[in-house]
Enzyme design. Structure first.
Site, mmCIF file in Angstrom:
data_model
loop_
_atom_site.group_PDB
_atom_site.id
_atom_site.type_symbol
_atom_site.label_atom_id
_atom_site.label_comp_id
_atom_site.label_asym_id
_atom_site.label_seq_id
_atom_site.Cartn_x
_atom_site.Cartn_y
_atom_site.Cartn_z
ATOM 1 C CG HIS A 59 -2.075 -0.922 1.118
ATOM 2 N ND1 HIS A 59 -1.978 -2.253 1.470
ATOM 3 C CD2 HIS A 59 -3.352 -0.738 0.690
ATOM 4 C CE1 HIS A 59 -3.145 -2.847 1.277
ATOM 5 N NE2 HIS A 59 -3.991 -1.950 0.803
ATOM 6 C CE LYS A 80 -3.576 -0.546 4.820
ATOM 7 N NZ LYS A 80 -4.905 0.039 5.113
#
Length: 255
Positions: free
Chosen positions: A142, A146
């Site tokens: 990601h 995040k």
């Protein structure tokens, strides 16, 4: 046409959902909720959900974990289906959602993408055939902003695989501190963070002779917005019960 109350409408995902509804005859956002007002929308935005006077078929919530209890209370008061897209919920909030499902219809998924949920179903089928001969490892990637690792989606994939295994299964998140050979009943879960990766998930089934990889790549955040709208359409008209994306996929398989 499904009439929607969109909570968290001024956030990144809220804006994505609102944009998808423009000129789409299947959906109409009749009102929204957020901590800030947004006069650019053609629907009213309420900072106090109880001020809402519009009627709607379902609530989509893409806000934050702290806001979910108040949105759930709003859904209960209005007796409307509740599609909860917000992640990183506390055990207490999850228990409240499950309790609420006895009164209203609630929908919860760690990932709103139809594709990622289809991936989970494929991983479950692969596990039935390949385990325990094949080792199972999950890798997710990601963007660098995040906060949680591993992702809720990686855990969702692991949980789906675990359902198909009768042995006690251990999730292993970090191998560098453990000097021992891999156990057969382990599912390894690794996280990568960098750049602006929307979401990459791979499940590897590994034997001595071959490797099967089932993977999903989210190209834009619209996949999650589309999934939320699909869930709202699925939930409209339902009175009570607890539903997940597996129920949505099941209706296509049954057809």
């Amino acid at each position: 046409m499904v009439k929607i109350f969109l909570n968290g409408c001024c956030g990144r995902m809220g804006k994505a959902i609102a944009n998808l509804c423009v000129n789409n005859p299947e959906y109409k956002i009749v009102a929204g909720g957020d901590i800030v007002e947004n006069p650019s929308y053609d629907f009213p935005v309420y900072t106090n959900l109880n001020d809402c006077t519009e009627d709607f078929d379902a609530i989509i919530d893409f806000s934050n974990a702290k806001a979910v209890p108040s949105v759930l209370e709003f859904a209960l008061n209005r007796k409307k289906p509740f599609v909860c897209c917000t992640t990183a919920l506390s055990d207490e909030t999850i228990a409240s959602i499950q309790t609420a499902s006895e009164t209203i219809a609630v929908f919860k998924s760690a990932n709103m993408s139809l594709g990622i949920n289809m991936m989970v179903e494929l991983c479950k089928k692969a596990t039935k055939i390949l385990y325990p001969e094949f080792d199972i490892e999950i890798v997710e990637a990601h963007h660098n902003r995040k906060l949680d690792a591993p992702s809720g989606t990686a855990i969702m994939i692991a949980d789906g695989i675990k359902q198909e295994i009768s042995d006690d299964v251990e999730y292993v998140y970090d191998r560098h501190s453990v000097n021992k050979a891999r156990s057969k009943n382990e599912i390894g879960i690794s996280a990568i963070r960098g750049g602006n990766i929307v979401g990459e998930h791979s499940a590897m089934f590994i034997s001595d002779e071959e490797i099967l990889t089932i993977s999903h790549s989210a190209q834009t955040r619209d996949v999650f917005a589309k999934g939320a709208l699909t869930a709202a359409k699925f939930m409209a008209g339902k009175n009570n019960g607890y539903y997940t994306m597996s129920d949505v996929i099941a209706q296509y398989i049954e057809e």
